[in-house]
Design a protein around this motif. Sequence first.
Motif, PDB file in Angstrom:
ATOM      1  N   LEU A   1       0.828  -1.208   0.000  1.00  0.00           N
ATOM      2  CA  LEU A   1       0.000   0.000   0.000  1.00  0.00           C
ATOM      3  C   LEU A   1       0.862   1.258   0.000  1.00  0.00           C
ATOM      4  O   LEU A   1       0.519   2.260  -0.637  1.00  0.00           O
ATOM      5  CB  LEU A   1      -0.932  -0.011   1.210  1.00  0.00           C
ATOM      6  N   ALA A   2       1.989   1.218   0.716  1.00  0.00           N
ATOM      7  CA  ALA A   2       2.882   2.376   0.735  1.00  0.00           C
ATOM      8  C   ALA A   2       3.492   2.615  -0.644  1.00  0.00           C
ATOM      9  O   ALA A   2       3.656   3.772  -1.065  1.00  0.00           O
ATOM     10  CB  ALA A   2       3.976   2.174   1.782  1.00  0.00           C
ATOM     11  N   LEU A   3       3.828   1.545  -1.361  1.00  0.00           N
ATOM     12  CA  LEU A   3       4.350   1.699  -2.721  1.00  0.00           C
ATOM     13  C   LEU A   3       3.297   2.301  -3.639  1.00  0.00           C
ATOM     14  O   LEU A   3       3.584   3.219  -4.432  1.00  0.00           O
ATOM     15  CB  LEU A   3       4.819   0.339  -3.237  1.00  0.00           C
ATOM     16  N   ASP A   4       2.065   1.816  -3.530  1.00  0.00           N
ATOM     17  CA  ASP A   4       0.955   2.369  -4.313  1.00  0.00           C
ATOM     18  C   ASP A   4       0.820   3.873  -4.067  1.00  0.00           C
ATOM     19  O   ASP A   4       0.655   4.664  -5.002  1.00  0.00           O
ATOM     20  CB  ASP A   4      -0.323   1.637  -3.919  1.00  0.00           C
ATOM     21  N   LEU A   5       0.930   4.287  -2.816  1.00  0.00           N
ATOM     22  CA  LEU A   5       0.799   5.701  -2.476  1.00  0.00           C
ATOM     23  C   LEU A   5       2.003   6.514  -2.942  1.00  0.00           C
ATOM     24  O   LEU A   5       1.864   7.684  -3.300  1.00  0.00           O
ATOM     25  CB  LEU A   5       0.618   5.851  -0.962  1.00  0.00           C
ATOM     26  N   GLU A   6       3.184   5.908  -2.947  1.00  0.00           N
ATOM     27  CA  GLU A   6       4.365   6.621  -3.429  1.00  0.00           C
ATOM     28  C   GLU A   6       4.259   6.886  -4.933  1.00  0.00           C
ATOM     29  O   GLU A   6       4.593   7.980  -5.403  1.00  0.00           O
ATOM     30  CB  GLU A   6       5.627   5.811  -3.130  1.00  0.00           C
ATOM     31  N   LEU A   7       3.787   5.906  -5.685  1.00  0.00           N
ATOM     32  CA  LEU A   7       3.588   6.126  -7.121  1.00  0.00           C
ATOM     33  C   LEU A   7       2.531   7.197  -7.356  1.00  0.00           C
ATOM     34  O   LEU A   7       2.667   8.039  -8.256  1.00  0.00           O
ATOM     35  CB  LEU A   7       3.198   4.816  -7.798  1.00  0.00           C
ATOM     36  N   GLU A   8       1.477   7.182  -6.554  1.00  0.00           N
ATOM     37  CA  GLU A   8       0.456   8.232  -6.631  1.00  0.00           C
ATOM     38  C   GLU A   8       1.070   9.594  -6.333  1.00  0.00           C
ATOM     39  O   GLU A   8       0.762  10.591  -7.000  1.00  0.00           O
ATOM     40  CB  GLU A   8      -0.654   7.928  -5.642  1.00  0.00           C
ATOM     41  N   ARG A   9       1.942   9.656  -5.337  1.00  0.00           N
ATOM     42  CA  ARG A   9       2.572  10.935  -4.966  1.00  0.00           C
ATOM     43  C   ARG A   9       3.399  11.484  -6.123  1.00  0.00           C
ATOM     44  O   ARG A   9       3.382  12.698  -6.400  1.00  0.00           O
ATOM     45  CB  ARG A   9       3.468  10.735  -3.739  1.00  0.00           C
ATOM     46  N   VAL A  10       4.126  10.618  -6.811  1.00  0.00           N
ATOM     47  CA  VAL A  10       4.934  11.056  -7.945  1.00  0.00           C
ATOM     48  C   VAL A  10       4.053  11.721  -8.999  1.00  0.00           C
ATOM     49  O   VAL A  10       4.353  12.807  -9.503  1.00  0.00           O
ATOM     50  CB  VAL A  10       5.700   9.862  -8.554  1.00  0.00           C
ATOM     51  N   VAL A  11       2.937  11.075  -9.329  1.00  0.00           N
ATOM     52  CA  VAL A  11       2.028  11.606 -10.340  1.00  0.00           C
ATOM     53  C   VAL A  11       1.360  12.896  -9.863  1.00  0.00           C
ATOM     54  O   VAL A  11       1.153  13.831 -10.636  1.00  0.00           O
ATOM     55  CB  VAL A  11       0.967  10.543 -10.697  1.00  0.00           C
ATOM     56  N   ALA A  12       1.029  12.937  -8.580  1.00  0.00           N
ATOM     57  CA  ALA A  12       0.252  14.064  -8.056  1.00  0.00           C
ATOM     58  C   ALA A  12       1.096  15.308  -7.832  1.00  0.00           C
ATOM     59  O   ALA A  12       0.602  16.430  -8.012  1.00  0.00           O
ATOM     60  CB  ALA A  12      -0.421  13.660  -6.742  1.00  0.00           C
ATOM     61  N   GLU A  13       2.354  15.143  -7.448  1.00  0.00           N
ATOM     62  CA  GLU A  13       3.116  16.282  -6.939  1.00  0.00           C
ATOM     63  C   GLU A  13       4.201  16.812  -7.867  1.00  0.00           C
ATOM     64  O   GLU A  13       4.515  18.001  -7.815  1.00  0.00           O
ATOM     65  CB  GLU A  13       3.750  15.914  -5.590  1.00  0.00           C
ATOM     66  N   LEU A  14       4.834  15.959  -8.673  1.00  0.00           N
ATOM     67  CA  LEU A  14       5.921  16.451  -9.516  1.00  0.00           C
ATOM     68  C   LEU A  14       5.364  17.371 -10.587  1.00  0.00           C
ATOM     69  O   LEU A  14       4.417  17.030 -11.296  1.00  0.00           O
ATOM     70  CB  LEU A  14       6.689  15.286 -10.142  1.00  0.00           C
ATOM     71  N   SER A  15       5.966  18.536 -10.721  1.00  0.00           N
ATOM     72  CA  SER A  15       5.388  19.584 -11.570  1.00  0.00           C
ATOM     73  C   SER A  15       5.585  19.318 -13.055  1.00  0.00           C
ATOM     74  O   SER A  15       4.786  19.777 -13.882  1.00  0.00           O
ATOM     75  CB  SER A  15       5.988  20.941 -11.204  1.00  0.00           C
ATOM     76  N   GLU A  16       6.627  18.574 -13.429  1.00  0.00           N
ATOM     77  CA  GLU A  16       6.910  18.317 -14.840  1.00  0.00           C
ATOM     78  C   GLU A  16       6.534  16.881 -15.182  1.00  0.00           C
ATOM     79  O   GLU A  16       7.094  15.941 -14.613  1.00  0.00           O
ATOM     80  CB  GLU A  16       8.386  18.553 -15.146  1.00  0.00           C
ATOM     81  N   PRO A  17       5.611  16.662 -16.112  1.00  0.00           N
ATOM     82  CA  PRO A  17       5.215  15.296 -16.468  1.00  0.00           C
ATOM     83  C   PRO A  17       6.387  14.409 -16.879  1.00  0.00           C
ATOM     84  O   PRO A  17       6.417  13.224 -16.531  1.00  0.00           O
ATOM     85  CB  PRO A  17       4.243  15.510 -17.630  1.00  0.00           C
ATOM     86  N   LEU A  18       7.365  14.965 -17.598  1.00  0.00           N
ATOM     87  CA  LEU A  18       8.499  14.161 -18.037  1.00  0.00           C
ATOM     88  C   LEU A  18       9.304  13.667 -16.838  1.00  0.00           C
ATOM     89  O   LEU A  18       9.742  12.506 -16.793  1.00  0.00           O
ATOM     90  CB  LEU A  18       9.385  14.958 -18.991  1.00  0.00           C
ATOM     91  N   VAL A  19       9.496  14.537 -15.866  1.00  0.00           N
ATOM     92  CA  VAL A  19      10.220  14.136 -14.654  1.00  0.00           C
ATOM     93  C   VAL A  19       9.444  13.044 -13.919  1.00  0.00           C
ATOM     94  O   VAL A  19      10.030  12.070 -13.408  1.00  0.00           O
ATOM     95  CB  VAL A  19      10.444  15.355 -13.736  1.00  0.00           C
ATOM     96  N   ALA A  20       8.126  13.192 -13.871  1.00  0.00           N
ATOM     97  CA  ALA A  20       7.302  12.178 -13.221  1.00  0.00           C
ATOM     98  C   ALA A  20       7.418  10.842 -13.948  1.00  0.00           C
ATOM     99  O   ALA A  20       7.516   9.780 -13.319  1.00  0.00           O
ATOM    100  CB  ALA A  20       5.846  12.634 -13.171  1.00  0.00           C
ATOM    101  N   GLU A  21       7.416  10.862 -15.280  1.00  0.00           N
ATOM    102  CA  GLU A  21       7.549   9.617 -16.041  1.00  0.00           C
ATOM    103  C   GLU A  21       8.885   8.949 -15.766  1.00  0.00           C
ATOM    104  O   GLU A  21       8.966   7.721 -15.637  1.00  0.00           O
ATOM    105  CB  GLU A  21       7.408   9.906 -17.537  1.00  0.00           C
ATOM    106  N   ILE A  22       9.943   9.741 -15.676  1.00  0.00           N
ATOM    107  CA  ILE A  22      11.268   9.186 -15.395  1.00  0.00           C
ATOM    108  C   ILE A  22      11.281   8.547 -14.010  1.00  0.00           C
ATOM    109  O   ILE A  22      11.831   7.453 -13.804  1.00  0.00           O
ATOM    110  CB  ILE A  22      12.342  10.281 -15.496  1.00  0.00           C
ATOM    111  N   ARG A  23      10.659   9.218 -13.044  1.00  0.00           N
ATOM    112  CA  ARG A  23      10.621   8.679 -11.685  1.00  0.00           C
ATOM    113  C   ARG A  23       9.795   7.394 -11.635  1.00  0.00           C
ATOM    114  O   ARG A  23      10.176   6.422 -10.965  1.00  0.00           O
ATOM    115  CB  ARG A  23      10.035   9.726 -10.735  1.00  0.00           C
ATOM    116  N   LEU A  24       8.670   7.368 -12.327  1.00  0.00           N
ATOM    117  CA  LEU A  24       7.861   6.153 -12.365  1.00  0.00           C
ATOM    118  C   LEU A  24       8.631   5.009 -13.018  1.00  0.00           C
ATOM    119  O   LEU A  24       8.550   3.853 -12.559  1.00  0.00           O
ATOM    120  CB  LEU A  24       6.563   6.412 -13.132  1.00  0.00           C
TER     121      LEU A  24
END
Length: 231
Positions: A34-57
């Motif tokens: 569940l914590a991993l699920d929420l961390e992936l959600e946090r990446v999508v929700a909070e990172l301001s640049e979509p490309l940076v979020a994709e790299i993190r995911l």
Amino acid sequence: MDEGMALLRAADREAWLALLWAPAPKRPALASALALDLELERVVAELSEPLVAEIRLAWWRERLADLARGATAPPQPLLRALASAGRAAGLDLHALARVEDALLPLLGTDAPDLACIAARRGAALGEALQPLVGAGGVSVLARRAMARFARRSFRNGAAVVRGLAAWRQGPAASFEAPDVPPPLLAGLDALARADLRALRCGRPLARAAGPGRQLALARAAFRLPLRARNW
């Protein structure tokens, strides 16, 4: 406190409270997933640049694939918890990695099909947790995923708001069906159903981890079969 439970407590106190009613041996793996699920959600929700979020995911997806192959976890708390408790409990880490793919549409600017995203997210997480919770987890976790859209602020908040409005105006989604949740997910299901009812009716959501929500968790726990109780 177990590392997975500590991480979940920091990310979502309600989910942590719900797992306190679960048998102690199963908590670490459940909490880590569940914590991993929420961390992936946090990446999508909070990172301001979509490309940076994709790299993190993509980074998370690759690390989960490494763990699934039996690699040693890097010095990252969540990955360590998944490597120890998750692998020991038989979590399907390949399925867990598909949560990332389910969340990718949220990086766009168009109003997303939130019901579809929630269904795919719930399917991935439910498959990953099946060795622990058994069948039936997918619909519970899809309901929880849908409720999370209203519980969290997203970078593209306007698009998510439009997506929620479209969902409210449409027919009830399949994950609102009156099915029976697996005992280990009964508390999370009670909270998600309450949120979805409020969203449908246009009511404000109850305060997270407030007295009413904690009472709902207790009621769900006392409805569990005796064999599923840990208290």
